[in-house]
Design an enzyme around this catalytic site. Structure first.
Site, PDB file in Angstrom:
ATOM      1  N   THR B  17       5.581  11.119  -3.878  1.00 49.35           N
ATOM      2  CA  THR B  17       4.676  11.541  -4.951  1.00 49.35           C
ATOM      3  C   THR B  17       3.418  10.682  -5.049  1.00 49.35           C
ATOM      4  OG1 THR B  17       5.921  10.230  -6.544  1.00 49.35           O
ATOM      5  CG2 THR B  17       6.562  12.517  -6.298  1.00 49.35           C
ATOM      6  N   GLY B  18       3.334   9.629  -4.228  1.00 45.75           N
ATOM      7  CA  GLY B  18       2.091   8.846  -4.191  1.00 45.75           C
ATOM      8  C   GLY B  18       1.019   9.602  -3.399  1.00 45.75           C
ATOM      9  N   GLU B  20      -0.779   8.853  -0.567  1.00 47.87           N
ATOM     10  CA  GLU B  20      -0.543   8.906   0.872  1.00 47.87           C
ATOM     11  C   GLU B  20       0.698   9.731   1.197  1.00 47.87           C
ATOM     12  OE1 GLU B  20      -2.296   7.077   3.549  1.00 47.87           O
ATOM     13  OE2 GLU B  20      -3.768   7.295   1.930  1.00 47.87           O
ATOM     14  N   LYS B  43      11.529   9.463 -10.932  1.00 49.63           N
ATOM     15  CA  LYS B  43      11.043  10.844 -10.958  1.00 49.63           C
ATOM     16  C   LYS B  43      12.111  11.823 -10.470  1.00 49.63           C
ATOM     17  CE  LYS B  43       6.159   9.894 -10.982  1.00 49.63           C
ATOM     18  NZ  LYS B  43       4.842  10.017 -10.352  1.00 49.63           N
ATOM     19  N   ILE B  96       5.641   3.158   7.345  1.00 46.90           N
ATOM     20  CA  ILE B  96       4.206   3.335   7.592  1.00 46.90           C
ATOM     21  C   ILE B  96       3.395   2.235   6.909  1.00 46.90           C
ATOM     22  CG2 ILE B  96       2.253   4.896   7.225  1.00 46.90           C
ATOM     23  CD1 ILE B  96       4.384   5.981   9.166  1.00 46.90           C
ATOM     24  N   THR B  97       3.855   1.790   5.753  1.00 50.21           N
ATOM     25  CA  THR B  97       3.101   0.870   4.911  1.00 50.21           C
ATOM     26  C   THR B  97       2.486  -0.299   5.679  1.00 50.21           C
ATOM     27  OG1 THR B  97       4.714   1.396   3.197  1.00 50.21           O
ATOM     28  CG2 THR B  97       3.219  -0.452   2.756  1.00 50.21           C
ATOM     29  N   GLU B 220      -1.163  -5.060  23.289  1.00 50.27           N
ATOM     30  CA  GLU B 220      -2.350  -5.814  22.896  1.00 50.27           C
ATOM     31  C   GLU B 220      -2.016  -7.295  22.979  1.00 50.27           C
ATOM     32  OE1 GLU B 220      -2.918  -3.902  19.076  1.00 50.27           O
ATOM     33  OE2 GLU B 220      -1.871  -5.481  17.993  1.00 50.27           O
ATOM     34  N   HIS B 258      -4.806  -6.725  13.389  1.00 49.72           N
ATOM     35  CA  HIS B 258      -3.347  -6.739  13.337  1.00 49.72           C
ATOM     36  C   HIS B 258      -2.871  -8.172  13.171  1.00 49.72           C
ATOM     37  CE1 HIS B 258      -2.668  -2.727  15.649  1.00 49.72           C
ATOM     38  NE2 HIS B 258      -2.893  -2.537  14.368  1.00 49.72           N
TER      39      HIS B 258
END
Lengths: 382, 301, 382, 301
Positions: B17-18, B20, B43, B96-97, B220, B258
């Site tokens: 529900t955020g 993103e 919720k 993902i965060t 990398e 990164h």
């Protein structure tokens, strides 16, 4: 966030580490007063966020208060690698010959997915030199991030490193170092030298302490310690915008893009094109025109920058938003250097149309990053 | 075909529900992913654009039979969200965060690995974390559990892709697409110093996947993941692998965006990575487009 | 070590728990001043280490400063179960009807070898009553002592307990309660009532906090909080000697022995003999004459004690040392009550010889504990 | 015969050079126990009354092949000493120290149990902690790893003894001795709220021991260890068990010396324990001497 020596020591002291006594001074008079209060020889140490301050003359032994005043005068205001010394730490001097100098440190170690405790009997020197020349002299030990280092483990490491002195006290200092690293979200904490005196008691003489920026939200008490004047002015500005920005030495091409990977590759491409990147700047994903505008503004301020290379792969980021930001910067007179950019993907055609409308030689768009970088390099090397 | 996710994967979204969470839930649905529910504590019971919202992962799993969770929870709660999913025995967790404190990730990764081992020892399917700070993963034409742009992953292909960088993943996928090859599964492992899954963890899955002919590894500077991958390839891989390393011109001691991309002392240098790949007979592309040439050459050997 | 409500609240506040605002007062004038400062109705609460202070009239709602003064006068100096009220906590009153009252607590739980988190929607009342009458209304959850309670677990417990309000905020309070318990070595911490206001925000209105005595060495900051006047005077004296001593109600036989198990059994034996033990006193293993002397002195001071039962199983403890201590107490005039003792094992014969020499009717030795207890009971019940 | 320790047990003493450690090392040696070394960090290399001292348990184990460790380390370092021994894979660890913070014990016990499970899953012999705040254990005529008076444990017997209390253990052992029965192994499990080994852990060992005919369980108020023991007995024990419970007249809410001996609410009451033993058909002695009568009766059934 890098801490000054005196700040790092303050944290270690909070965790119970036996830290060599010292006080901060901002004037030579204060330096003399501290030396008088201590009534013994002191060391005056520049507090700046760069390595090698010792070699630069930023650390001076002072046998008496007048000598301390003199050294304070020399060091305060001194320029070390572009940073001005505004503060010194005045500590009680120790008789190094009456003891031994060791090294202990905790470092975030990607390879063990935790902290690695490093310990070496070769203290007092740059540990990276030891690592490069005699790596076998450094003991590495993975610390469990959930339990932290335990005393028995610390003793084991101290024995392996060949530490002499009071084994329990030295191990206890290691345990506290581990607690400080875990609870204060360190990226790196070092005690170097860890001085062990004639009685076997360990004392932290110098420390490096760097905190994970991602964790600053839970260390609000440390936020006040961030001293803007001690960092590069453009890095300060970038942090206000929330950009990942790194100033690079000897560059002439400003580099910005959307994503750490693409910017890193952009640096490589600029290099390959025969120029030198002047910075790393990641504007992040999904950037709007205003963000691009700010990024262009920031890079333009860098006097080293002769041309700007923008490299965008549009997935979430829209090419037309990037174009709008650049055009706005041009129209506001902020952009005075040639921009060579590659924008692939979403809304590429709209971006082209916008640029065609403006039709300025300062802004050119290319279908691939190599051409864009080559043109930016050409402009910069002119 | 492909690895880790497919048409049958049932996905819940922690933090749906955020902002993103919501936008990427929609994008995943558009891609064709079976997004079955959302989790937002407090919720529970809400209907969110047709998706049921639950208070906990356990409830959501119980109600929907979900076997994948993707996490969009803000940094301060992200590691806890991982642990919640792991303790609810969700076998695949995608974080993902960006911006999760490293110490939180150390603790979460260690605990997830312990739960994984425990699950496997008792005959379970284990628990795998991918990320954080990663774009997720996608099996072309089947399911996307991530944030990559949909359109470059529609065309099914036979090249596996693993990357520490989000944007370079898109770049490489597009290059492969344009060259008419396309990707089987793309796995973004993330750019943080402490992550759940490394190159060397993903390589065996591609080796075993009938839908993958060759693998592209986009590494990398920083850390020794590429070196570990090279070692694995040398000992175990029969399929061709092509590599790319970004940040080769970055100076030591500077963190390149990164948090994991930093050369410290002798660790994480491009020289070390190039040497390791050379030793494993893995060709390394000097530029992104060269990846295509190397893959073509490897496939035609 | 039991903490007062205001002390427990101070610790919870340090861990970030939203605690109802309050200040401590020692005089009615101070109570009035606090009520004035708050400018609203307040609650005046006696700070004593006993349960049931509410029923005893030690907690009073006060609508205005004058009423608060009046209640302060009533409560300060009040005697609750033998303890004098020297301090009150004056807190802002809340409108209980505008919210709900819950219970959360962390307790050392032998059965799960860790802390158990307890949560119940039946707050504001004695949780032991709830446990006895409607145990299904309490959720029990084992907390991992190494990781502590995690937010997702806390949410799970809150949902199971049927808590309404802001789920994340309530869970956060539980997590902080767990941190406080683990880091401050609690034996028991309760927030009861945990008041959830109309906006869903949780507030700690009252708390119980008890700290593991074994861990006090690492909470030196709390040692000052130990308020001697609030404990039984003999318990204070016993703690100085390092004895495990518990004063028991309505007893007439003083009981002492070497080891917790043997003293517990001695209580049972005295009971069985028809008398009531007045205390539990464990002098520990290997006690010398001086320790026995102090123990006898301590028990003799208790006015309830009419006779003393000493039960020693001599392994490390020597019977003759015990006898010497008792005899010394007699000779110093400290011992004026009959002592009936059983001393088995090491140096039993030497002890007998010493007692025979003194030959006082006040001290008698028996071959087994039942005879000794029976004789002590007989003397006490005279 | 007997359980846990015997003539072949090789014992190290953590904290040997301290006052308690030294005197009990001597007493154990006198008893006939194979005490092979001591561990005192910082004193490695010392010869202490003929025993070699090592800096760590790992070193001591490596040098001597020890398989039992007894700990006399002061409270602040006691839990760490347990973890050191457990991580050095010492299969039997006896913690004598009294006054260890409960939170330390919670953490140590949980970790020891995890190491035990891990060891067993990999075919090892596991790791067992007994105590803290316990008198240790002794197999008559074989080995004592504890602090009980030597003389009551010399005569070999066939009654197993388990107790939460030190002094009552001696008392019971003496009564059994005087009655001509004697004990096989005596295990003092300790009076703290969180301990490594409970009644229910020890009972199956006695059940399996050819040298034991009957078992005496000496419990006390507080906790539910006696109830758990009764449940185990009911379901699994064929040998007779006799129980005793001390503190039956203690009031609720008061801690009777042992931190674990406290009645809180409905937990830990003598009534509950008596009912549980009754349900398991375990006779409960009202007084210590009655234990003898009940054991005799049980053996002659």
């Amino acid at each position: 966030m890098k801490l000054h020596e005196y700040q790092g020591k303050e944290i270690l002291r909070q965790f119970g580490v036996n830290v060599q006594e010292g006080r901060v001074a901002k004037t030579p008079d204060e330096v003399r007063q501290i030396a008088r209060d201590y009534g013994q020889s002191v060391v005056v140490k520049a507090q700046v966020h760069v390595g090698g301050r010792g070699k630069a003359g930023g650390v001076k032994f002072s046998a008496d208060p007048d000598k301390a005043f003199e050294n304070g005068e020399k060091i305060l205001g001194m320029d070390i690698k572009g940073l001005t010394v505004n503060k010194v730490l005045v500590t009680r001097a120790v008789d190094i010959d009456a003891g031994v100098e060791y090294y202990i440190g905790m470092i975030v170690d990607r390879n063990v997915q935790s902290f690695t405790l490093m310990a070496s009997a070769e203290g007092g020197v740059d540990i990276e030199e030891v690592a490069a020349e005699t790596p076998e002299k450094i003991v590495h030990y993975r610390v469990d991030p959930i339990t932290g280092l335990r005393p028995y483990e610390a003793r084991e490491v101290a024995i392996q490193a060949g530490f002499k002195g009071n084994l329990n006290k030295i191990a206890d200092m290691m345990v506290k170092l581990s607690q400080a690293a875990l609870e204060r979200d360190a990226v790196l904490v070092e005690i170097n030298p860890l001085f062990v005196d004639a009685s076997g008691t360990p004392i932290a003489l110098d420390t490096k302490f760097e905190i994970d920026d991602n964790a600053m939200y839970r260390h609000k008490d440390l936020a006040d310690w961030r001293e803007m004047e001690a960092e590069h002015p453009l890095e300060i500005e970038a942090s206000k915008y929330g950009f990942a920005y790194v100033k690079l030495d000897d560059g002439n091409v400003g580099v910005l893009g959307n994503g750490a990977g693409i910017v890193m590759t952009s640096l490589d491409v600029v290099n390959r094109a025969g120029a030198k990147p002047a910075n790393f700047l990641d504007i992040g994903g999904g950037a709007k025109a205003e963000i691009v505008y700010n990024a262009v503004k920031l890079v333009s301020k860098d006097k080293d920058v002769k041309a700007i290379f923008i490299n965008i792969f549009g997935g979430i980021t829209r090419a037309d938003e990037v174009a709008k930001g650049v055009i706005q910067a041009l129209q506001d007179g902020i952009l005075t250097k040639p921009v060579r950019m590659r924008i692939a993907g979403t809304a590429e055609e709209e971006a082209k149309a916008l640029l065609a409308e403006v039709n300025s030689p300062l802004i050119q768009m290319f279908p691939n990053m190599f051409d864009a970088a080559a043109e930016a390099a050409k402009e910069a090397n002119k | 075909m492909g690895i880790l996710v497919n048409k049958d994967s049932k996905v819940i979204v922690q933090g749906m529900t955020g902002r993103e969470g919501a936008s990427h839930s929609r994008a995943m649905k558009e891609f064709g992913t079976q997004v079955v529910a959302g989790v937002t504590p407090g919720k529970g019971g809400l209907d969110f654009e047709g998706w049921p919202i639950y208070n906990s992962v356990a409830e959501a799993k119980e109600a929907t039979g979900a076997n994948v969770s993707i996490i969009f929870v803000p940094p301060a709660g992200a590691a806890d969200a991982v642990l919640e999913a792991a303790h609810a025995a969700i076998p695949l967790i995608i974080l993902i965060t960006e911006g999760v404190p490293t110490v939180d990730m150390m603790k979460a990764v260690q605990e997830v690995k312990a739960l994984d081992a425990q699950s496997r020892e008792h005959g379970g399917e284990g628990v795998r974390l991918i990320g954080g700070n990663c774009p997720g993963l996608v099996t072309n034409g089947e399911a996307k559990v991530g944030i990559m742009p949909n359109k470059i992953y529609t065309q099914p292909g036979r090249i596996g892709l693993i990357s520490r960088s989000g944007t370079l993943t898109y770049e490489a996928a597009k290059l492969l697409n344009d060259a008419g090859m396309g990707t089987s599964t793309t796995v973004g492992i993330g750019g943080d110093p402490v992550i759940g899954t490394t190159f060397a963890d993903v390589l065996p899955m591609f080796e075993a996947d009938d839908g993958t002919d060759a693998i592209v590894v986009i590494g990398e500077i920083g850390g020794a993941d590429e070196e570990a991958a090279a070692e694995y390839i040398k000992g175990h891989m029969k399929k061709p692998v092509v590599a790319f390393i970004s940040g080769r011109s970055a100076p030591a001691g500077k963190r390149m965006g990164h948090a994991g991309a930093i050369i410290m002392g002798n660790v994480g240098t491009p020289e070390s990575k190039l040497a390791a790949f050379k030793d494993a007979s893995v060709p390394v592309a000097d530029t992104m487009p060269e990846i295509i040439d190397l893959v073509k050459a490897a496939l035609h050997q």
